[in-house]
Each structure stands twice: as structure tokens, then as C-alpha cells.
Motif scaffolding. Structure first.
Motif, PDB file in Angstrom:
ATOM      1  N   TYR A   1     -11.016  47.756  26.354  1.00 21.77           N
ATOM      2  CA  TYR A   1      -9.752  48.428  26.056  1.00 21.77           C
ATOM      3  C   TYR A   1     -10.015  49.849  25.567  1.00 21.77           C
ATOM      4  O   TYR A   1     -11.027  50.116  24.914  1.00 21.77           O
TER       5      TYR A   1
ATOM      6  N   THR B   1     -14.133  39.945  23.754  1.00 21.10           N
ATOM      7  CA  THR B   1     -13.236  39.799  24.898  1.00 21.10           C
ATOM      8  C   THR B   1     -13.993  40.075  26.192  1.00 21.10           C
ATOM      9  O   THR B   1     -14.931  40.870  26.227  1.00 21.10           O
ATOM     10  N   ASP B   2     -13.568  39.425  27.246  1.00 21.19           N
ATOM     11  CA  ASP B   2     -14.150  39.703  28.562  1.00 21.19           C
ATOM     12  C   ASP B   2     -13.782  41.113  29.017  1.00 21.19           C
ATOM     13  O   ASP B   2     -14.550  41.756  29.743  1.00 21.19           O
ATOM     14  N   LYS B   3     -12.623  41.573  28.596  1.00 22.35           N
ATOM     15  CA  LYS B   3     -12.089  42.855  29.041  1.00 22.35           C
ATOM     16  C   LYS B   3     -12.336  43.951  28.017  1.00 22.35           C
ATOM     17  O   LYS B   3     -12.449  43.689  26.816  1.00 22.35           O
TER      18      LYS B   3
ATOM     19  N   GLY C   1     -11.168  33.914  28.202  1.00 24.62           N
ATOM     20  CA  GLY C   1     -11.059  35.348  27.962  1.00 24.62           C
ATOM     21  C   GLY C   1     -12.038  35.877  26.934  1.00 24.62           C
ATOM     22  O   GLY C   1     -12.071  37.084  26.671  1.00 24.62           O
ATOM     23  N   TRP C   2     -12.855  34.972  26.369  1.00 19.42           N
ATOM     24  CA  TRP C   2     -13.835  35.338  25.341  1.00 19.42           C
ATOM     25  C   TRP C   2     -15.211  34.795  25.713  1.00 19.42           C
ATOM     26  O   TRP C   2     -15.329  33.806  26.436  1.00 19.42           O
TER      27      TRP C   2
ATOM     28  N   LEU D   1      -4.454  37.569  23.611  1.00 17.06           N
ATOM     29  CA  LEU D   1      -5.894  37.555  23.863  1.00 17.06           C
ATOM     30  C   LEU D   1      -6.463  36.163  23.617  1.00 17.06           C
ATOM     31  O   LEU D   1      -7.571  35.858  24.052  1.00 17.06           O
ATOM     32  N   PHE D   2      -5.710  35.353  22.897  1.00 15.06           N
ATOM     33  CA  PHE D   2      -6.103  33.973  22.598  1.00 15.06           C
ATOM     34  C   PHE D   2      -4.902  33.095  22.899  1.00 15.06           C
ATOM     35  O   PHE D   2      -3.814  33.309  22.361  1.00 15.06           O
TER      36      PHE D   2
ATOM     37  N   LYS E   1     -14.978  46.543  24.010  1.00 13.32           N
ATOM     38  CA  LYS E   1     -14.464  45.194  23.814  1.00 13.32           C
ATOM     39  C   LYS E   1     -14.064  44.979  22.358  1.00 13.32           C
ATOM     40  O   LYS E   1     -14.422  45.749  21.473  1.00 13.32           O
TER      41      LYS E   1
ATOM     42  N   TYR F   1      -3.210  40.594  14.958  1.00 13.63           N
ATOM     43  CA  TYR F   1      -3.898  39.320  14.735  1.00 13.63           C
ATOM     44  C   TYR F   1      -3.681  38.856  13.303  1.00 13.63           C
ATOM     45  O   TYR F   1      -3.378  39.653  12.410  1.00 13.63           O
TER      46      TYR F   1
ATOM     47  N   THR G   1     -10.869  28.978  24.625  1.00 14.52           N
ATOM     48  CA  THR G   1     -11.543  30.267  24.397  1.00 14.52           C
ATOM     49  C   THR G   1     -11.581  31.097  25.673  1.00 14.52           C
ATOM     50  O   THR G   1     -12.392  32.016  25.801  1.00 14.52           O
TER      51      THR G   1
END
Length: 226
Positions: free
Chosen positions: A76, A72-74, A35-36, A27-28, A206, A83, A33
């Protein structure tokens, strides 16, 4: 310094390769940055800096409008999230999930659940039950406290599948609960979120890194959709 940076880059790459082999996606990316974005905005505030494979919230770099929670842009639904985090002395942050992003909600915690990130001994929240590192914030107390000393990296995992939620801190399962059933409704009713509209009800959302105004670092953020 160059040797340290090179070692950090090599370690980051090794973690990403290992996770990819297990079906996890970063995700990172350790460099940007991408995707965020800041919650309810389209950009990322200057308070979030990328250094040596980490996302670092530096309050001194926030300026007038450079902070805010990253999301996050996405979205879930069922997922396994991994993390690493560490905090400065007296710091507070959190990993918030099932966040519903919409202007009527002013913050990520208006709808999302939180795995607490905290200096247990230095921050006032450490004196409050269910507000300590690894807790499902204000809902479920950790069964143990395998948190590392301030300044050291902690590895955390959140697994949510078909309403079964598991929180893991440094390899130890610290919280297990069921979401959205009658027991869940009772937990929410007994929490600070009892009167918050739609709180803890979204089954897709998100993932957020909280800006609580304190210095915090995140890295090796990856996810596998289940």
C-alpha cells in the motif's frame, strides 16, 4: 458461550458493513488468515490463531517455528487504515507499515514504521519516551495518552497521504508528522534507526502485525486506499 460468540459475529459483521459503505475493505475476514503470511515466508505460523473474529497471537501455540510477524500479501502507498487491538498484561506488539519484504531484511521493523501497541504500565518499554502505546515508535511521542486499560479494546487509525502521516488512538489524534522531508530525516537521524540501511524510506509497502513474543489480539482490520 454460544450467545457470546453470536454477539461477536454480529458485531464484526456490522463493523464490516459500515466500513464497506465508507470505501474501506477488510484486511482480515474474521474467519481465516487469507491475505496474510509470515514475513519472508509463504505460510502463517501456528502462533496466530483466529477466534471469534479476532487474530490472536498465542505464544503457547507457536511451537518451534510458529511465530513471526504477519504481513499483508499486498503493498500500500497512500492509505487510511483502521484496526482494534488489545494486549495481555506486560505485553508488547505493534502495527508496522511501509514494510519492504525482501530476504536481505530480517524483520518487518528493519524497514517499516511502527505505531506502538503496549501495556504501558506493565512492559519495560513503557518507561521509555516514544515507546508507549500510540507513539510513532522511537520517533514521535503521542500528544496525549487515550489508551484503554489492559484487556480492553483500543481503536486505532493510521492515515498516510502524500507524506502527511496522522495516528489516531480511540478517536484522538495523537501524532501528526511529515514523512520523507528534511525534518523526517532529522527525526530518523536522532533515533535508533539512524544507521539502518533504507529504514523509513519506502513509500510503498506491506502492513504488519508484530510478534514480540507476547499475547495480543487484533480485529476489525480494514483499509481504504487514498
Amino acid at each position: 458461550m454460544k450467545k457470546y460468540i453470536l454477539s461477536a459475529v454480529i458485531l464484526f459483521a456490522a463493523v464490516q458493513i459500515s466500513n464497506a459503505q465508507k470505501g474501506f475493505k477488510p484486511l482480515f475476514d474474521g474467519k481465516t488468515t487469507t491475505g496474510w503470511h509470515t514475513y519472508n515466508k509463504t505460510t502463517v505460523g501456528t502462533g496466530w490463531q483466529v477466534h471469534d473474529g479476532t487474530l490472536h497471537l498465542d505464544p503457547a501455540k507457536k511451537g518451534t517455528d510458529g511465530g513471526g510477524d504477519l504481513v499483508t500479501d499486498k503493498e500500500y502507498s497512500d492509505f487510511h487504515l483502521k484496526y482494534d487491538w488489545k494486549v495481555a498484561p506486560k505485553a508488547n506488539s505493534g502495527l508496522i507499515f511501509y514494510v519492504h519484504e525482501e530476504p536481505q531484511y530480517h524483520a518487518t521493523y528493519s524497514t517499516g514504521l511502527e505505531m506502538q501497541v503496549l501495556d504501558n504500565d506493565g512492559h519495560p518499554d513503557g518507561k521509555i519516551t516514544k515507546h508507549r502505546a500510540g507513539d510513532l515508535y522511537d520517533l514521535v511521542k503521542s500528544s496525549s495518552e487515550p489508551v484503554k486499560p489492559v484487556g480492553e479494546w483500543n481503536s486505532a487509525e493510521i492515515i498516510s497521504k502524500k507524506g502527511q502521516l496522522t495516528l489516531i488512538l480511540n478517536g484522538v489524534t495523537v501524532v501528526k508528522t511529515t514523512l520523507w522531508d528534511e525534518n523526517w530525516k532529522a527525526l530518523v537521524a536522532g533515533s535508533k534507526f539512524a544507521t539502518w540501511k533504507n529504514w523509513g524510506t519506502f513509500k510503498t509497502g506491506k502492513i504488519a502485525l508484530q510478534d514480540h513474543g507476547d499475547e495480543v489480539w487484533y480485529k476489525n482490520i480494514s483499509i481504504k486506499e487514498l
